[in-house]
Design an enzyme around this catalytic site. Structure first.
Site, PDB file in Angstrom:
ATOM      1  CG  ASP A 314      -1.580   0.945   1.465  1.00 23.58           C
ATOM      2  OD1 ASP A 314      -3.389   1.180   0.224  1.00 23.58           O
ATOM      3  OD2 ASP A 314      -1.924   2.334   1.879  1.00 23.58           O
ATOM      4  CB  ILE A 315       0.911   4.388  -2.048  1.00 25.78           C
ATOM      5  CG1 ILE A 315       1.245   3.139  -3.294  1.00 25.78           C
ATOM      6  CG2 ILE A 315       1.741   5.808  -2.404  1.00 25.78           C
ATOM      7  CD1 ILE A 315       0.573   3.988  -4.889  1.00 25.78           C
ATOM      8  CD  GLU A 357      -4.729   3.334  -1.948  1.00 25.36           C
ATOM      9  OE1 GLU A 357      -4.298   4.088  -0.561  1.00 25.36           O
ATOM     10  OE2 GLU A 357      -5.095   4.115  -2.631  1.00 25.36           O
TER      11      GLU A 357
END
Length: 447
Positions: A314-315, A357
């Site tokens: 995950d960003i 994301e």
């Protein structure tokens, strides 16, 4: 309407009568002066000239002409049967048809013209046949790469073309190679870029051209075949060990539009295929297709008794990136981040845009320690990459949670994709909670 037979009979009969009358008069006038001409002499003269005329017509003229025209009839009859699609004849037979006539004969010129016509007819029919064959290739639903390979095999078989490369230039100037056959390398070069400036077929000598045939065949000529579409431009680069013939150039000119249409259809087909399994932005597998591939990898690992590592990525602070730099910047980050992730993975691994994301990664035949190292390399690669959008540098990091699945766990056959993803998600949550920009593997205590 021409009636040669009737005309010949009338002319020969007239000649026989005139000769039959004139002969005794001439003889008596010059050699038998003073002797009267008798009726039997006239009858004998007319009869002998009549038989002479008959001999000239039926034996010399009619016989020889009939033989010649019978040959013509046979030749054109065979041509007609071939053109009508007779199964007992092929186009190749036209190539061997020829009217023999000695030079200087009064039928030599007409025979030469007929032979020229037959030769031209053969090549026209061959062009039509080749065009039909190529047309079948280009209407087949296939990717540009498969289409290029099929066309290369056709050119190799029909014309002995030993090397072929296909380059496509998009409207934004991007050039890509979609087919490279029998060349050692097909890298983008100034020569390739210059090929897009040609408007018609261009023959080039091989000197100074950086294209080498794999099997070291000595190439005499390079042929550039450009074609332009609304959406793209493309060039076909062909190599032969001997010179290109006029027939080959005619064929390639004739099918240029067909090639352009075929490549367009192949690109559209490829895009439709990609849309069915790829995320349009990141070019990663979409979630629907990715879950099918995930199941296949787990089934294979179970049979082969190999471990896998399931990871969720995950960003960090992605909402802040969108709010600060805009959603286009967020798309830019996702696109480049996906490319970085793919560059660190093997063909046997799986990477999926799971949602937003979030990215799902599955490492095949990988244990806990090696999986952690591989994922941490990805994390560092993303952290060290300069994400620059419209002159602004965007700091990007990711958090990764992983769940190592042992071969023993898979062997039990009770594995669940959902449970593996949940455990990877739990590890991801721990990575976020404990500071972000790190890799955490699922366990009772975070790594």
């Amino acid at each position: 309407m021409v009636n040669i037979k009737k005309r010949l009979i009338i002319n020969i009969a007239t000649m026989s009568v005139i000769s039959g009358i004139a002969a005794p008069i001439t003889i008596h006038h010059f050699f038998l002066e003073g002797y009267p001409i008798t009726l039997p002499e006239f009858v004998m003269s007319l009869a002998s000239n009549f038989f002479l005329g008959w001999f000239i017509y039926y034996v010399i003229v009619s016989g020889n002409l009939k033989e010649y025209f019978d040959t013509l009839t046979t030749v054109f009859k065979k041509i007609r049967q071939i053109l009508e699609g007779s199964r007992s004849h092929s186009i190749e037979e036209i190539k061997n048809l020829k009217i023999e006539a000695a030079e200087g004969d009064f039928v030599y010129e007409v025979s030469k013209e007929i032979n020229h016509f037959i030769k031209k007819l053969y090549y026209n029919e061959l062009l039509d046949q080749y065009q039909r064959e190529v047309g079948k290739l280009f209407v087949t639903l296939s990717t540009p790469q498969v289409l290029a390979e099929s066309f290369y095999r056709f050119l190799l078989e029909k014309f002995g073309i030993v090397g072929m490369a296909v380059f496509v230039k998009e409207n934004d100037g991007t050039v890509s190679n979609i087919g490279c056959f029998n060349f050692k390398r097909c890298e983008l070069s100034d020569f390739i870029k210059a090929c897009f400036d040609f408007k018609d077929l261009k023959l080039l000598s091989t000197s100074g051209v950086d294209l080498t045939i794999i099997d070291n065949v000595k190439v005499k000529e390079i042929l550039i075949v450009p074609f332009i579409n609304i959406d793209f431009a493309a060039v076909l680069i062909l190599a032969k060990p001997d010179k290109f013939t006029g027939f080959e150039l005619r064929f390639l000119r004739r099918i240029r539009d067909l090639m352009s249409l075929g490549l367009t259809n192949a690109r559209n087909y490829s895009r439709l295929q990609e849309e069915s399994y790829l995320d349009p932005l990141t070019k990663l597998y979409n979630r629907r297709f990715g879950m099918k591939r995930f199941q296949e990898i787990l089934s294979l690992a179970s049979r082969e008794e190999k471990p896998v590592v399931v990871a969720m990525m995950d960003i960090d602070n992605f909402k802040r990136i969108n709010d600060t730099y805009g959603h286009l910047a967020g798309d830019y980050v996702l696109k480049n981040l996906a490319a970085i992730v793919k560059s660190h993975l093997r063909d046997v691994d799986l990477v999926v845009r799971y949602g937003g994301e979030e990215i799902l990664v599955v490492l095949y035949n990988t244990d806990r320690d090696n999986g952690y190292k591989a994922l941490d390399r990805i994390r560092k690669g993303i952290e060290e990459f300069t994400f620059e959008f419209e002159g602004q540098v965007i700091p990007v990091t990711v958090s990764i949670g992983c769940y190592p699945v042992s071969a023993e766990e898979l062997k039990l056959g009770r594995f669940s994709i959902e449970s593996f993803i949940e455990k990877a998600d739990e590890a991801l949550y721990k990575a976020k909670k404990t500071g972000k920009n790190k890799v955490v593997c699922f366990s009772k205590s975070a790594k």
